[in-house]
Design a protein around this motif. Structure first.
Motif, mmCIF file in Angstrom:
data_model
loop_
_atom_site.group_PDB
_atom_site.id
_atom_site.type_symbol
_atom_site.label_atom_id
_atom_site.label_comp_id
_atom_site.label_asym_id
_atom_site.label_seq_id
_atom_site.Cartn_x
_atom_site.Cartn_y
_atom_site.Cartn_z
ATOM 1 N N ASP A 148 17.542 -0.152 -11.313
ATOM 2 C CA ASP A 148 16.420 -0.487 -11.448
ATOM 3 C C ASP A 148 15.398 0.591 -10.760
ATOM 4 O OD1 ASP A 148 16.821 -2.882 -12.777
ATOM 5 O OD2 ASP A 148 16.905 -4.012 -10.767
ATOM 6 N N GLU A 151 14.494 2.835 -13.100
ATOM 7 C CA GLU A 151 13.768 2.454 -14.284
ATOM 8 C C GLU A 151 12.450 2.344 -13.635
ATOM 9 O OE1 GLU A 151 15.203 -1.140 -16.002
ATOM 10 O OE2 GLU A 151 13.776 -1.173 -17.553
ATOM 11 N N GLU A 152 12.209 2.047 -12.631
ATOM 12 C CA GLU A 152 10.955 1.808 -11.922
ATOM 13 C C GLU A 152 10.106 3.074 -11.937
ATOM 14 O OE1 GLU A 152 10.159 0.498 -8.098
ATOM 15 O OE2 GLU A 152 8.836 -1.167 -8.726
ATOM 16 N N CYS A 154 11.378 6.343 -13.164
ATOM 17 C CA CYS A 154 11.475 7.252 -14.304
ATOM 18 C C CYS A 154 11.254 6.858 -15.572
ATOM 19 C CB CYS A 154 12.981 7.673 -14.265
ATOM 20 S SG CYS A 154 13.336 8.419 -12.577
ATOM 21 N N GLY A 155 11.475 5.516 -15.650
ATOM 22 C CA GLY A 155 11.310 4.825 -17.140
ATOM 23 C C GLY A 155 12.576 4.658 -17.847
ATOM 24 N N GLY A 156 13.715 5.270 -17.288
ATOM 25 C CA GLY A 156 15.218 5.119 -17.954
ATOM 26 C C GLY A 156 16.136 4.692 -16.846
ATOM 27 N N ILE A 159 19.604 7.572 -18.793
ATOM 28 C CA ILE A 159 19.023 8.693 -19.454
ATOM 29 C C ILE A 159 17.680 8.820 -18.907
ATOM 30 C CG2 ILE A 159 18.609 9.929 -21.524
ATOM 31 C CD1 ILE A 159 21.579 9.041 -21.060
ATOM 32 N N VAL A 160 17.566 9.542 -17.617
ATOM 33 C CA VAL A 160 16.160 9.316 -16.783
ATOM 34 C C VAL A 160 15.288 10.473 -17.394
ATOM 35 C CG1 VAL A 160 16.960 8.282 -14.789
ATOM 36 C CG2 VAL A 160 17.352 10.779 -15.113
ATOM 37 N N SER A 161 15.593 11.452 -17.910
ATOM 38 C CA SER A 161 14.805 12.574 -18.232
ATOM 39 C C SER A 161 13.471 12.997 -16.981
ATOM 40 C CB SER A 161 14.205 12.499 -19.463
ATOM 41 O OG SER A 161 15.222 12.733 -20.455
ATOM 42 N N HIS A 170 6.378 12.583 -13.647
ATOM 43 C CA HIS A 170 5.212 11.813 -13.128
ATOM 44 C C HIS A 170 5.972 11.422 -11.636
ATOM 45 C CE1 HIS A 170 6.927 9.213 -16.270
ATOM 46 N NE2 HIS A 170 7.892 9.170 -15.447
ATOM 47 N N ASP A 171 4.787 11.143 -10.864
ATOM 48 C CA ASP A 171 5.063 10.700 -9.159
ATOM 49 C C ASP A 171 5.860 9.432 -9.198
ATOM 50 O OD1 ASP A 171 4.753 11.383 -6.883
ATOM 51 O OD2 ASP A 171 2.634 11.307 -6.677
ATOM 52 N N ILE A 172 6.375 9.494 -7.947
ATOM 53 C CA ILE A 172 7.321 8.257 -7.657
ATOM 54 C C ILE A 172 6.320 6.939 -7.530
ATOM 55 C CG2 ILE A 172 8.995 9.388 -6.446
ATOM 56 C CD1 ILE A 172 7.535 8.673 -3.789
ATOM 57 N N HIS A 173 7.134 5.968 -8.159
ATOM 58 C CA HIS A 173 6.440 4.762 -8.196
ATOM 59 C C HIS A 173 5.833 4.160 -6.787
ATOM 60 C CE1 HIS A 173 5.639 0.318 -8.975
ATOM 61 N NE2 HIS A 173 5.465 0.879 -10.161
ATOM 62 N N PRO A 174 4.730 3.648 -6.641
ATOM 63 C CA PRO A 174 4.104 3.137 -5.178
ATOM 64 C C PRO A 174 5.366 2.302 -4.792
ATOM 65 C CG PRO A 174 2.499 2.881 -6.667
ATOM 66 C CD PRO A 174 3.525 3.342 -7.694
ATOM 67 N N ARG A 179 11.888 -0.129 -2.189
ATOM 68 C CA ARG A 179 12.982 -0.447 -3.033
ATOM 69 C C ARG A 179 14.190 0.323 -2.648
ATOM 70 N NH1 ARG A 179 13.578 -3.374 -8.430
ATOM 71 N NH2 ARG A 179 11.545 -3.941 -8.561
ATOM 72 N N PHE C 50 9.748 -3.028 -16.399
ATOM 73 C CA PHE C 50 8.882 -2.158 -15.541
ATOM 74 C C PHE C 50 7.755 -1.412 -16.331
ATOM 75 C CE2 PHE C 50 12.789 -2.543 -13.070
ATOM 76 C CZ PHE C 50 12.183 -2.767 -11.737
ATOM 77 N N GLU C 51 6.558 -1.083 -15.764
ATOM 78 C CA GLU C 51 5.527 -0.594 -16.359
ATOM 79 C C GLU C 51 6.014 0.549 -16.986
ATOM 80 O OE1 GLU C 51 2.097 0.329 -13.785
ATOM 81 O OE2 GLU C 51 3.608 -0.321 -12.269
ATOM 82 N N ARG C 52 6.703 1.535 -16.428
ATOM 83 C CA ARG C 52 6.985 2.990 -17.099
ATOM 84 C C ARG C 52 8.161 2.840 -17.894
ATOM 85 N NH1 ARG C 52 6.606 6.732 -11.398
ATOM 86 N NH2 ARG C 52 4.484 6.265 -11.031
ATOM 87 N N PHE C 53 8.712 1.745 -18.105
ATOM 88 C CA PHE C 53 9.907 1.581 -19.057
ATOM 89 C C PHE C 53 9.582 2.239 -20.464
ATOM 90 C CE2 PHE C 53 12.271 -0.803 -22.309
ATOM 91 C CZ PHE C 53 13.664 -0.320 -21.841
ATOM 92 N N LYS C 54 10.557 3.229 -20.777
ATOM 93 C CA LYS C 54 10.464 3.827 -22.134
ATOM 94 C C LYS C 54 11.016 2.903 -23.254
ATOM 95 C CE LYS C 54 11.701 7.724 -20.284
ATOM 96 N NZ LYS C 54 12.106 9.188 -19.805
ATOM 97 N N PHE C 114 13.754 9.616 -26.077
ATOM 98 C CA PHE C 114 13.023 9.289 -25.211
ATOM 99 C C PHE C 114 12.928 10.305 -23.850
ATOM 100 C CE2 PHE C 114 14.952 5.540 -27.294
ATOM 101 C CZ PHE C 114 13.609 4.783 -27.622
ATOM 102 N N CYS C 115 12.534 11.560 -24.246
ATOM 103 C CA CYS C 115 12.441 12.355 -23.495
ATOM 104 C C CYS C 115 10.962 12.374 -22.814
ATOM 105 C CB CYS C 115 12.877 13.679 -23.844
ATOM 106 S SG CYS C 115 11.728 14.398 -25.294
#
Lengths: 374, 362, 159
Positions: A148, A151-152, A154-156, A159-161, A170-174, A179, C50-54, C114-115
């Motif tokens: 979690d 995901e918050e 990196c978005g993944g 597979i974070v990339s 991008h910057d870390i989430h606020p 968390r 989450f808002e950044r979720f790809k 999803f890179c």
């Protein structure tokens, strides 16, 4: 292969050849082990690999440096962030870019979170390999909390990339720091449960103690790295030997044991989770201000030459070796993946033990098959 | 006694006499057998379905999951749906299998558990056959199931199955000893092998309390050994999922697999009911010394419910073991039996005999 | 004698370690509040990613059906898998000048890894990730999506 056939007729007894994998619940992927048995006793193991070979190294030759990153996620998918970091560090070293402290610290925190979730999954699957199915669910339950966080920010999830040459995507989430602190607090409470359920359990200790001993000499001779080698007393932690990112400014212990059996390979990982939590606690409140990425040229070209960077993934030493001919694509990329090397001792360790021990030993090596095949 | 209101003897006797009035003695016996067989069959299927559901729910809660929750309220019809699926699914033919043995094996397993269930007293008078060697009969019959497991493993012509079957053979041969000896400990105390008399003898107190220390040790050993005998975790070496994929029933599909699956749960039910009968007083209600009011309330709970409560308590214990512990290795399994359980058991039998001789039991 | 004491203490400590394990699982059994799994299709409404979720790459449009994509093709160059294909056309602006605009921005979800390089490198911020995660379809051709909506135009002020 021929030698294997010769062995099978040495004493006039036929061998019982059991094909473990490629589809088997405890090879954790598509590894195929051809096991020769005498009764329950394993006499020879022949690993057959390549079932998930995707030619990542070859693919890298036709991609640009930022594009390579997302392929490294798919090698050792449980150390995805650390793999990313290895390529980025190598590119940054080649270009001689100074990386701001903020990026270094965030990368270190992310790498340690990755290590924790990888070892959590190790604990979960190791328990399952030994027949304790409940461990699997507890391990995954706690791993979910780390995912979690990923995901918050990196978005993944796996597979974070998240890394890119010159910094972060991008910057870390606020909410990142809060968390992470919540997770550390939670996991410090649940980690003793792992010990109660498995570490102290008499059946577990009997199953793992003294099984598959790897001596220090053998570990060095085979080039074993990571927790597997540290259980045998081989001090090989790249974070200590050749600090990268922010590891030079934090205090932590390299977990070392000398016994080298399955139980201690397990213990190293349990202690590493505690060490990783210590590392994160040292850094989480002191993330320096600054940019999250250095401004890079739109097309990255490495100067002609050879570059090597090694990092410590959750399973051992990952080396990234890039030969550049000055183009935007690398001339050749080679990954020295820890799992491929660690697999080489499986035959030696499991000879003379039983089938159940073979499963325990291969579980304790913590193999990730896509990293072996690449 | 107040619980006579729940006595089934008069009911069964009425059925017997009325059948004998209408039919010749031979046909009366045939009709009775048919009724008993039908009742046991229905009971068997219902309990089997319920146990599968219960196990899935219990393990789900232990693992922080919800478990089955789709079919019916709280998923109670999930196992029914699974059964329908298993009935409809294709029976995959195995090319080089020994066809006859391969098909016969599931029936041997399930018949063995059928035979065992017939000797168990469910309530006063609710008893298919009351053999005077009931305990002996149950031990003997429940060990038959392993022949089915061995045949299944041998005839499938699969390497995993063969290893699983051989493990199972070694396991049952060893643990049969401990099951027998721990029951002998109680037989010494009870002085009879007839299950109905064993239950009657516990009207003044369950054997686990009356025989105090040795009876308790025997109870624990019986639990361990019978878990091993039913091939359940942490002793599920015969099917050791992470080593042998599915062990002896790797090649079975559809309803034949369901037979093995059902037999596993029914064997668990049988050993749990024997433990409840022999150690926890069977259908006898729970009484505490001179608390008249309390004992009176307890008497109003029907004996059949008492029996089920005790059985399910033991089944819960067995599930609890299974979902907590890692699996043993085959040599450790045999070490546990021959180096720990058997010596403790032998000492325990002598200890119990001594206590009975001196009259130190309650 | 000592060996007997050792034997008994071994048995007892073994049993004790087993009981400790049973305490953990037992305590969870009687604590349904610790259940972490969710009933998925039922909780679809209050399931917030989450808002950044790809989820998948989309091209956000405003209320006038305008997007920010100029059709430069940088996303196509940066994509490692050939997921994106930009087909451009030439339009004539009201001032009478010839100008490049997108005809179709094709996104193949089945090939995407999803890179996030396309979203990151887009010079006019035309692309974004949606939080949609239910991607399953019966027909593979449905995974080839056209990001720009029919009839959409370039947003004013985006060059």
């Amino acid at each position: 292969m021929e030698e294997h056939l010769k062995n099978s007729v040495t004493d006039g007894q036929e061998e019982y050849v059991l094909n473990i994998g490629p589809q088997h619940p405890s090879t954790h992927g598509v590894l195929r082990l051809v096991a020769s048995l005498r009764g329950e006793i394993v006499t020879n193991i022949e690993p057959h690999i390549g079932y998930i070979h995707r030619g990542i190294e070859k693919m890298c030759e036709s991609l640009t440096y930022p594009q390579i990153i997302h392929l490294t996620d798919r090698m050792d998918y449980l150390s995805a962030h650390i793999n990313n970091e290895a390529v980025c560090l190598n590119v940054e070293k080649a270009l001689e870019i100074d990386i701001p402290d903020r990026i270094k610290v965030i990368r270190t925190i992310m790498a340690e979170l990755t290590r924790i979730q990888s070892h959590q999954l190790f604990w979960a699957t190791f328990g399952m390999d030994l027949g304790g199915l409940t461990c699997f669910f507890y391990g995954l339950r706690d791993r979910e909390k780390v995912l979690d966080i990923f995901e918050e920010t990196c978005g993944g999830r796996m597979i974070v990339s998240y890394n890119c040459p010159g910094g972060l995507m991008h910057d870390i989430h606020p909410g990142f720091q809060k968390r992470v602190k919540e997770f550390i607090e939670y996991f410090r409470k649940t980690l003793p449960e792992y010990d109660q359920l498995l570490t102290g359990n008499v059946i577990f200790r009997e199953r793992t103690m003294g099984i598959g001993k790897l001596t220090l000499g053998e570990a060095i001779a085979h080039g074993i790295t990571g927790p597997t080698a540290r259980a045998s007393g081989f001090s090989c932690d790249v974070r200590k030997k050749e600090p990268y990112s922010a590891y030079d400014r934090i205090k932590f212990n390299e977990v070392l044991f000398t016994e080298g059996d399955t139980y201690h390979r397990y213990l190293v990982r349990m202690d590493e989770m505690r060490q990783s939590m210590d590392i994160i606690e040292q850094l989480i409140d002191n993330i320096p201000e600054g940019p999250y990425a250095v401004k890079m040229k739109p097309i990255i070209r490495l100067p002609e030459g050879e570059y090597y960077q090694r990092v410590e993934t959750a399973r051992g030493e990952l080396g990234v070796y890039i030969i550049s001919d000055g183009n935007k694509n690398p001339y050749r990329v080679k990954f020295r993946s820890p799992n491929f090397v660690n697999l080489s001792v499986l035959n030696m360790l499991s000879k003379g033990f039983k089938i159940a021990d073979l499963i325990a030993i291969s579980g304790s090596l913590d193999l990730i098959i896509p990293d072996i095949d690449r | 006694m107040p619980f006579d209101i729940y006595d089934f003897t008069s009911l069964t006797q009425w059925i017997d006499t009325s059948l004998n009035d209408r039919l010749s003695p031979f046909w009366a016996v045939v009709a009775e057998m048919a009724i008993v067989g039908l009742l046991i069959l229905v009971f068997y299927a219902l309990i089997g379905l319920f146990l599968v559901y219960a196990e899935r729910k219990v393990c789900a809660f232990m693992q922080n999951r919800l478990g089955p929750n789709r079919v019916g309220p709280f998923g109670i019809f999930q196992t029914v749906a699974d059964l329908i699926k298993l009935l409809l699914v294709e029976l995959v033919p195995i090319r080089n299998a020994d066809k006859f043995l391969f098909n016969v094996a599931p029936f041997i397993v399930i018949i063995a558990s059928f035979m065992a269930i017939s000797a168990i007293p469910f309530a006063k008078g609710l008893h298919a056959i009351d053999l005077n060697i009931g305990v002996f009969y149950v031990i003997a019959v429940s060990a038959l199931g392993v022949i089915g497991v061995l045949l299944a493993g041998w005839s499938s012509n699969n390497k995993y199955s063969l290893i699983g079957a051989m493990r199972s053979g070694a396991q049952i041969v060893s643990y049969e000893l401990s099951v027998g000896l721990s029951l002998i400990t109680v037989i010494i105390l009870a002085g009879t092998m007839q299950l109905s008399e064993i239950v009657q003898a516990q009207s003044t107190g369950w054997f686990i309390f009356r025989g105090h220390i040795p009876a308790f040790i025997a109870f624990v050993i019986f639990l361990i050994a019978s878990t091993a005998e039913t091939n359940r975790g942490p002793f599920d070496l015969a099917e050791a999922e992470s080593e042998l994929t599915a062990g002896f029933h790797t090649e079975y599909s559809g309803i034949k697999f369901a037979f093995f699956f059902l037999a596993e749960y029914m064997n668990m039910f049988i050993v749990a009911s024997i433990a409840a009968t022999v150690f926890l007083g069977g259908w006898m209600p729970f009484h505490i010394g001179s608390w008249e009011a309390f004992n009176h309330v307890m008497d109003f709970i029907p004996p059949f419910i008492w029996y089920l409560m005790k059985t399910f308590f033991i089944i819960f214990l067995m599930m609890w073991f299974k979902w907590t512990f890692p699996r043993l290795r085959i040599d450790q399994l045999l070490t546990l039996e021959w180096k720990y359980l058997l010596p403790i058991n032998l000492v325990n039998v002598v200890f119990m005999a001594f206590i009975v001789l001196m009259g130190w039991h309650f | 004698m000592r060996s007997i004491v050792k034997y008994i203490s071994e048995v007892l400590s073994g049993v004790w370690s087993l009981l400790k394990g049973m305490k953990v699982t037992g305590s969870y059994f009687f604590r349904p509040s610790a259940i972490v799994t969710q009933k998925y299709p039922e909780n679809r409404k209050d399931l917030v990613m989450f808002e950044r979720f790809k989820g998948e790459v989309i091209m956000p449009h405003n209320e006038n059906n305008e997007h920010r994509c100029t059709g430069c093709g940088i996303c196509e160059i940066n994509c490692p898998n050939g997921t994106i294909e930009v087909i451009t056309k030439t339009i004539i602006t009201p001032e009478g000048k010839k100008k490049r605009a997108i005809d179709k921005h094709i996104y193949r979800l089945s090939m995407c890894s999803f890179c996030a390089l396309c979203v990151k490198t887009c010079p006019s911020n035309a692309l974004a990730f949606s939080q949609e995660f239910e991607h399953a379809v019966f027909d593979r051709s449905k995974l080839i999506k056209i990001s720009n909506k029919p009839g959409s135009q370039l947003m004013k002020g985006v060059e």
